[in-house]
Design an enzyme around this catalytic site. Structure first.
Site, PDB file in Angstrom:
ATOM      1  N   GLY A 137       0.805  -1.208   0.000  1.00  0.00           N
ATOM      2  CA  GLY A 137       0.000   0.000   0.000  1.00  0.00           C
ATOM      3  C   GLY A 137       0.843   1.265   0.000  1.00  0.00           C
TER       4      GLY A 137
ATOM      5  N   ASP B  60      -5.648  -8.106  -6.438  1.00  0.00           N
ATOM      6  CA  ASP B  60      -5.272  -7.936  -5.039  1.00  0.00           C
ATOM      7  C   ASP B  60      -4.088  -6.978  -4.949  1.00  0.00           C
ATOM      8  OD1 ASP B  60      -7.206  -9.769  -4.109  1.00  0.00           O
ATOM      9  OD2 ASP B  60      -5.886 -11.442  -4.623  1.00  0.00           O
ATOM     10  N   LEU B  61      -4.249  -5.903  -4.181  1.00  0.00           N
ATOM     11  CA  LEU B  61      -3.249  -4.841  -4.130  1.00  0.00           C
ATOM     12  C   LEU B  61      -1.890  -5.350  -3.674  1.00  0.00           C
ATOM     13  CD1 LEU B  61      -2.625  -1.799  -4.321  1.00  0.00           C
ATOM     14  CD2 LEU B  61      -3.313  -1.613  -1.914  1.00  0.00           C
ATOM     15  N   ASP B  62      -0.870  -5.134  -4.518  1.00  0.00           N
ATOM     16  CA  ASP B  62       0.526  -5.470  -4.193  1.00  0.00           C
ATOM     17  C   ASP B  62       0.696  -6.929  -3.787  1.00  0.00           C
ATOM     18  OD1 ASP B  62       1.283  -2.836  -4.686  1.00  0.00           O
ATOM     19  OD2 ASP B  62       0.914  -2.231  -2.618  1.00  0.00           O
ATOM     20  N   ALA B  63      -0.111  -7.817  -4.356  1.00  0.00           N
ATOM     21  CA  ALA B  63      -0.064  -9.235  -3.972  1.00  0.00           C
ATOM     22  C   ALA B  63       0.141 -10.160  -5.170  1.00  0.00           C
ATOM     23  CB  ALA B  63      -1.345  -9.618  -3.229  1.00  0.00           C
TER      24      ALA B  63
END
Length: 277
Positions: free
Chosen positions: A194, A219-222
């Site tokens: 994030g 999926d954020l930064d995943a």
């Protein structure tokens, strides 16, 4: 000129022999053969000289298809002379953009940077200097922005999108319609995903900071990680010091990930990657 075959399939006996025999029977001379076994999956990358190889790229795909079907494989075939078209998405920060442009100009990245897209005008002079079309999209409605971006991507036949500090969250619908996307995140994931990772790292008193290049998923930064690197820091470093040192790592990590992707060295499986370097 070389041919490159990437294969991912359930593990079974005789796979190396079967794939190598295909190259041999059509006159190819294998110069690199990399294989990996993980979680019941066989992953392979073969590279061979095309001098004397009897099949064109289209014929190679046609002839290998029955073999791929017989082993339930996901696969791709490419040649070294291909020059995929790239789009770079960028925000206000320009350090990663500069680095990619210089590396491409120096011949380090086997691809063509076709256009630059941004939600700010800060990087427009850089695009002009390199004579690359720059698209500043001013629409405030997110769905309309993504529709305009998607139109550009399809019109220019973009094959890879690089998020070079774009700093925007993309919708799943947009991601699903796009070619592969590589993002640079300014932390050593999974730590500090994030926003504001350097500030949070400083608050925690970390002794290393890093950067992570990964494929983009909803999926954020995943997404599957391609490359990471770190630099040591100490209690004497301010947030500004962390940002400055982090930018050096970000440039290096993103360029490496983009190059490996363009050289067809990355295979994705189970939300992770194997990188044959």
């Amino acid at each position: 000129m070389h041919g490159i075959l990437q294969v991912c399939c359930p593990d079974q006996r005789g796979l190396v022999a079967k794939i190598s025999q295909f190259v041999h029977q059509w006159g190819g001379n294998i110069i690199h053969a990399d294989h990996h076994l993980d979680e019941g999956l066989f992953l392979s990358r073969l590279e061979w000289e095309l001098a004397g190889f009897q099949l064109s790229p289209s014929a190679t795909r046609t002839e290998f298809t029955p073999i791929a079907q017989s082993i339930s494989a996901q696969w791709s075939y490419h040649t070294r002379n291909e020059s995929p078209k790239l789009a770079i998405f960028v925000g206000k920060q320009s350090h990663c953009l500069w680095d990619l442009l210089w590396r491409q100009r120096a011949g380090e990245l086997p691809g063509e940077i076709t256009l630059i897209i941004s939600n700010h005008q800060d990087c427009a002079p850089i695009a002009e200097q390199f004579q690359i079309p720059f698209y500043y999209i001013t629409i405030t409605n997110k769905s309309q922005v993504e529709a305009e971006q998607l139109k550009l991507i399809k019109t220019h036949d973009i094959q890879l999108i690089v998020l070079a500090k774009y700093m925007q969250i993309l919708s799943q619908d947009f991601i699903d319609q796009c070619p592969p996307m590589i993002n640079i995140h300014h932390s050593f994931l999974p730590a500090f995903p994030g926003a504001n990772p350097y500030h949070r790292a400083h608050q925690r008193g970390v002794k290393i900071i890093g950067a992570t290049a990964h494929y983009v998923t909803p999926d954020l930064d995943a997404g599957p990680i391609i490359e990471q690197d770190i630099v040591r820091v100490s209690h004497r470093h301010t947030v500004a010091d962390l940002v400055r040192q982090g930018r050096d790592v970000e440039r290096r990590v993103l360029a490496q990930a983009v190059r490996w992707h363009l050289e067809h060295r990355v295979l994705v499986y189970h939300n992770k990657t194997v990188v044959f370097t």
